[in-house]
Structures are given as structure tokens and as C-alpha cells.
Design a protein around this motif. Structure first.
Motif, short mmCIF file in Angstrom:
data_model
loop_
_atom_site.label_atom_id
_atom_site.label_comp_id
_atom_site.label_asym_id
_atom_site.label_seq_id
_atom_site.Cartn_x
_atom_site.Cartn_y
_atom_site.Cartn_z
N GLY A 148 22.95 -3.76 58.52
CA GLY A 148 23.66 -4.39 57.42
C GLY A 148 22.72 -4.99 56.39
O GLY A 148 21.68 -5.55 56.75
N PHE A 149 23.08 -4.89 55.11
CA PHE A 149 22.22 -5.38 54.03
C PHE A 149 23.06 -6.11 52.99
O PHE A 149 24.30 -5.99 52.96
CB PHE A 149 21.47 -4.22 53.38
CG PHE A 149 22.33 -3.32 52.52
CD1 PHE A 149 22.44 -3.52 51.14
CD2 PHE A 149 23.06 -2.28 53.09
CE1 PHE A 149 23.24 -2.71 50.36
CE2 PHE A 149 23.86 -1.47 52.31
CZ PHE A 149 23.96 -1.67 50.94
N VAL A 150 22.41 -6.87 52.14
CA VAL A 150 23.05 -7.51 50.98
C VAL A 150 22.45 -6.98 49.68
O VAL A 150 23.16 -6.76 48.71
CB VAL A 150 22.91 -9.04 51.05
CG1 VAL A 150 23.24 -9.68 49.70
CG2 VAL A 150 23.84 -9.62 52.10
N VAL A 151 21.13 -6.79 49.67
CA VAL A 151 20.44 -6.36 48.45
C VAL A 151 19.78 -5.00 48.68
O VAL A 151 19.09 -4.79 49.69
CB VAL A 151 19.37 -7.39 48.04
CG1 VAL A 151 18.53 -6.87 46.88
CG2 VAL A 151 20.03 -8.72 47.66
N THR A 152 19.99 -4.08 47.76
CA THR A 152 19.25 -2.82 47.76
C THR A 152 18.65 -2.64 46.37
O THR A 152 19.35 -2.73 45.36
CB THR A 152 20.16 -1.62 48.15
OG1 THR A 152 19.40 -0.40 48.06
CG2 THR A 152 21.40 -1.52 47.30
N LEU A 153 17.36 -2.44 46.32
CA LEU A 153 16.65 -2.39 45.05
C LEU A 153 15.46 -1.44 45.14
O LEU A 153 15.19 -0.85 46.18
CB LEU A 153 16.20 -3.78 44.62
CG LEU A 153 15.02 -4.45 45.34
CD1 LEU A 153 14.57 -5.69 44.58
CD2 LEU A 153 15.37 -4.84 46.76
N CYS A 200 14.67 3.53 46.21
CA CYS A 200 15.71 2.64 46.70
C CYS A 200 15.47 2.31 48.17
O CYS A 200 15.08 3.17 48.97
CB CYS A 200 17.08 3.29 46.53
SG CYS A 200 17.64 3.39 44.81
N HIS A 201 15.70 1.06 48.51
CA HIS A 201 15.57 0.63 49.90
C HIS A 201 16.41 -0.62 50.10
O HIS A 201 16.87 -1.25 49.14
CB HIS A 201 14.10 0.37 50.27
CG HIS A 201 13.51 -0.82 49.58
ND1 HIS A 201 13.32 -0.88 48.22
CD2 HIS A 201 13.07 -2.01 50.06
CE1 HIS A 201 12.78 -2.05 47.89
NE2 HIS A 201 12.63 -2.77 48.99
N PHE A 202 16.62 -0.99 51.35
CA PHE A 202 17.34 -2.21 51.68
C PHE A 202 16.34 -3.34 51.85
O PHE A 202 15.34 -3.19 52.56
CB PHE A 202 18.14 -2.02 52.98
CG PHE A 202 19.03 -0.82 52.96
CD1 PHE A 202 19.99 -0.65 51.96
CD2 PHE A 202 18.93 0.17 53.93
CE1 PHE A 202 20.82 0.46 51.94
CE2 PHE A 202 19.74 1.28 53.93
CZ PHE A 202 20.69 1.43 52.92
N TRP A 203 16.60 -4.43 51.21
CA TRP A 203 15.66 -5.57 51.22
C TRP A 203 15.72 -6.25 52.57
O TRP A 203 16.72 -6.88 52.94
CB TRP A 203 16.03 -6.52 50.09
CG TRP A 203 14.85 -7.10 49.39
CD1 TRP A 203 13.59 -6.59 49.32
CD2 TRP A 203 14.83 -8.30 48.63
NE1 TRP A 203 12.78 -7.40 48.56
CE2 TRP A 203 13.52 -8.46 48.13
CE3 TRP A 203 15.80 -9.25 48.31
CZ2 TRP A 203 13.14 -9.53 47.34
CZ3 TRP A 203 15.43 -10.33 47.52
CH2 TRP A 203 14.11 -10.46 47.04
N GLY A 238 5.51 -1.61 53.41
CA GLY A 238 6.33 -2.75 53.80
C GLY A 238 7.34 -2.37 54.87
O GLY A 238 7.72 -1.21 55.01
N ASP A 239 7.77 -3.38 55.62
CA ASP A 239 8.78 -3.11 56.65
C ASP A 239 10.13 -2.75 56.03
O ASP A 239 10.93 -2.06 56.67
CB ASP A 239 8.94 -4.32 57.58
CG ASP A 239 9.19 -5.61 56.82
OD1 ASP A 239 8.22 -6.17 56.30
OD2 ASP A 239 10.34 -6.04 56.74
N ALA A 240 10.39 -3.17 54.79
CA ALA A 240 11.67 -2.85 54.15
C ALA A 240 11.84 -1.34 53.94
O ALA A 240 12.84 -0.76 54.39
CB ALA A 240 11.82 -3.61 52.84
N PRO A 241 10.90 -0.65 53.27
CA PRO A 241 11.07 0.79 53.15
C PRO A 241 10.95 1.53 54.48
O PRO A 241 11.60 2.57 54.66
CB PRO A 241 9.96 1.21 52.17
CG PRO A 241 8.94 0.13 52.24
CD PRO A 241 9.73 -1.13 52.49
#
Length: 325
Positions: A148-153, A200-203, A238-241
Motif C-alpha cells: 500500500g502507498f500514498v505517494v507515487t512520484l 514512477c515509483h511508490f515513495w 534507493g529502496d523505494a524504486p
């Protein structure tokens, strides 16, 4: 991962906020992990922030916060200097590289997390704006969601120059279908025109996800493949991508959930439910939210429109699969 003297006040404030908006009604425990032992002062401050909550404080094993044997440390130091000179965000910070690698490949195996199936990642200084009156973990479990995510940028391209190519090579070597016709999430991350990573990735500073997603043999194999390149240190992966692209490889789109109803801010990036969504009735969002929100279409680095289009396209693909099945 927490700079105790610098971030103690910030994380305490965040916990007070999260307790008020959510955890006072659910009483979930807090688990703190750090590469250095937590001071008694820090522990007392955290317990004062949420006196009724259970808290655990753990130390990251040195073996997971150090250089693996195959990494050339001199090359890594030269790479950090080069990134720093070039203005790559956090590229010159040695500890940041270790943190990204740890969050990508190890946190889910910490002994303090063994008893848990789900986690909610909370960073120092983040703020929650909306009352969360339901249990997100039960929601995820009930509807078969894994991430689950809130921000994708957009990610910064100069932090991950070879990550996309490496992931494509991995998928090919493991015979994972990442084509546009794939039933997986992966096409969300591809630029339809160039075929390259659309960035694009989930923050990952906000994640509500299954720990078992990262504990699978498939994800461990994926992380080890990435880790062998040394590019957590030679570049600034980064762990996000890494988490995002892994979700793309191993999850279907409908196993990923956008928590649109959770108002959230980290640094300059803010998300609040729009009035049009009908989800903002329990929110205390700052004035000017619509203009400052990461979701606002004037923000060049938001990927929310891409996500919403991907979800619609995925639904159309499913309809076609059902017709031909």
C-alpha cells in the motif's frame, strides 16, 4: 537509521500525531531499528510520546550495515565523491547507501519483526492529517492486497542510471513476463514511447505492506541479484524504486492499494483527499492543500495520473482476458 539527537524530537512529534489520528484506537506496537544502540534518553522520549503503547528497540546487525565482500570500497568512495560533486541527492552520504541497502534487503528479517506479518513504515517528521477509523492491515488482508502507498512520484534518474536495465536483465533470466500484455503490475513503470523506465515509483517513506512479500524466495533472489552488482554503493539505488520494481515483478495491479483516504506529508510532499473524492470529511489539511499537494496536476513529478490510467487500462485488459478465457 534514526539520527537520535537530531531526529528525536521529530519522531516523537510524529508518534503523538499518529496516536491521535490512528493508533489510540488500535494500540499497535512500535518497533524502532537503528545501526547504533538507542540511548536511554531516546527510549524515554518515545515512551512519553505514546505511554500506552508497546515499544521495542532493536539493533541492526553489523553484517547488514557494512560492505559485502564483493564491493570495492575504494571504488565506492570514489563514486560517492563523484556523486557529491555532481549534486546527486544523498549520493555522497555513506550512511545513506547502507540505509537503502538495508531497507531493500534485510529489515524484514530482523528478529523483532519475526512475529509480524504486516508493517507500517513511519519516518521522523511526517504528519498525518486524517482520522483513520479502520484497520489498514485488516483491509489489506481482507482484499488480498500486499503493498500500500500514498505517494507515487518520479525518481531522480541520476541516482539509478543502471537499475532499470538490471531489472530487465533479471526478469529475462528468470523468464518473468514484463511485456505490455503481462498480468503483472510491471507495465506501470514503463514509458510507453521509449520502453525505458518512466521513473514512477511508490515513495517508501510511507508503506503499509506484507512482510511476507519481501520474505519470499523470489524477492530474496531479486535482491541478491541487485546486490551482486554493487550498485547500492557505486550508484545510489534507493529502496523505494527497488521495492516498487519488485512489486512490479511479483504482484498484480490489484494487489497494490492506493490509500487515497490517508492524508500525509513528508518534507515538501503532501497528499490530502480531495473534496471531490468524498474522503476528506475527517481531515485537517492545511490551507492551500489542492495547490501544494503532490497529486495536483501542476506538480511535474507526480505519477498519480499515470497510476490512475494504469489501473483503468488494467481493468480493460482483465475484461478482454475474461472474454477470451
Amino acid at each position: 537509521m534514526i539520527r537520535q539527537h537530531r531526529e528525536q524530537q521529530a519522531i516523537a512529534k510524529t508518534i503523538v500525531n499518529l496516536q491521535d489520528k490512528f493508533n489510540k484506537n488500535f494500540d499497535y506496537p512500535y518497533v524502532f531499528l537503528n545501526e547504533e544502540p538507542f540511548t536511554e534518553e531516546f527510549k524515554v522520549a518515545m515512551r512519553n510520546a505514546a505511554p500506552e503503547s508497546s515499544m521495542k528497540f532493536g539493533l541492526v546487525p553489523e553484517s547488514q550495515w557494512s560492505y559485502p565482500t564483493w564491493v570495492d570500497q575504494e571504488k565506492a568512495a570514489q563514486s560517492r565523491k563523484s556523486m557529491d560533486d555532481s549534486g546527486v541527492l544523498f549520493g555522497g552520504l555513506e550512511s545513506y547507501h547502507h540505509m537503502c541497502r538495508y531497507q531493500s534487503g534485510f529489515f524484514f528479517d530482523h528478529p523483532l519483526l519475526e512475529e509480524y506479518e504486516w508493517y507500517w513504515r513511519v519516518e521522523p517528521g511526517v504528519q498525518f492529517f486524517c482520522d483513520i477509523t479502520y484497520d489498514p492491515f485488516l483491509y489489506m488482508e481482507k482484499y488480498n492486497k500486499k503493498y500500500g502507498f500514498v505517494v507515487t512520484l518520479l525518481e531522480l534518474r541520476d541516482t539509478i542510471p543502471t537499475l532499470w536495465k538490471t531489472v530487465e536483465e533479471y526478469a529475462k533470466s528468470r523468464r518473468i513476463d514484463i511485456s505490455e500484455n503481462s498480468k503483472l503490475l510491471f507495465p506501470y513503470f514503463r514509458d510507453k514511447n521509449s520502453g525505458d523506465f518512466n521513473l514512477c515509483h511508490f515513495w517508501s517513506n510511507f508503506e503499509i505492506a506484507s512482510l511476507n512479500l519481501w520474505r519470499t524466495p523470489q524477492y530474496r533472489d531479486f535482491f541478491n541479484y541487485l546486490d551482486q552488482t554493487g550498485n547500492f554503493f557505486y550508484e545510489r539505488w534507493g529502496d523505494a524504486p527497488v521495492h516498487s520494481l519488485a512489486a512490479g515483478l511479483f504482484l498484480n495491479t490489484d494487489e497494490v492499494h492506493y490509500f487515497e483516504d490517508i492524508g500525509y506529508q513528508h518534507d515538501l510532499y503532501r497528499h490530502c483527499p480531495s473534496k471531490e473524492s468524498g474522503l476528506s470529511c475527517r481531515c485537517e489539511c492545511p490551507n492551500g492543500t489542492n495547490e501544494k499537494s503532490i497529486d495536483h496536476d501542476k506538480n511535474y513529478d507526480t505519477c498519480l495520473p499515470v497510476w490512475l490510467k494504469h489501473v483503468k487500462d488494467d481493468e480493460k485488459k482483465k475484461a478482454n482476458w475474461n472474454v477470451w478465457s
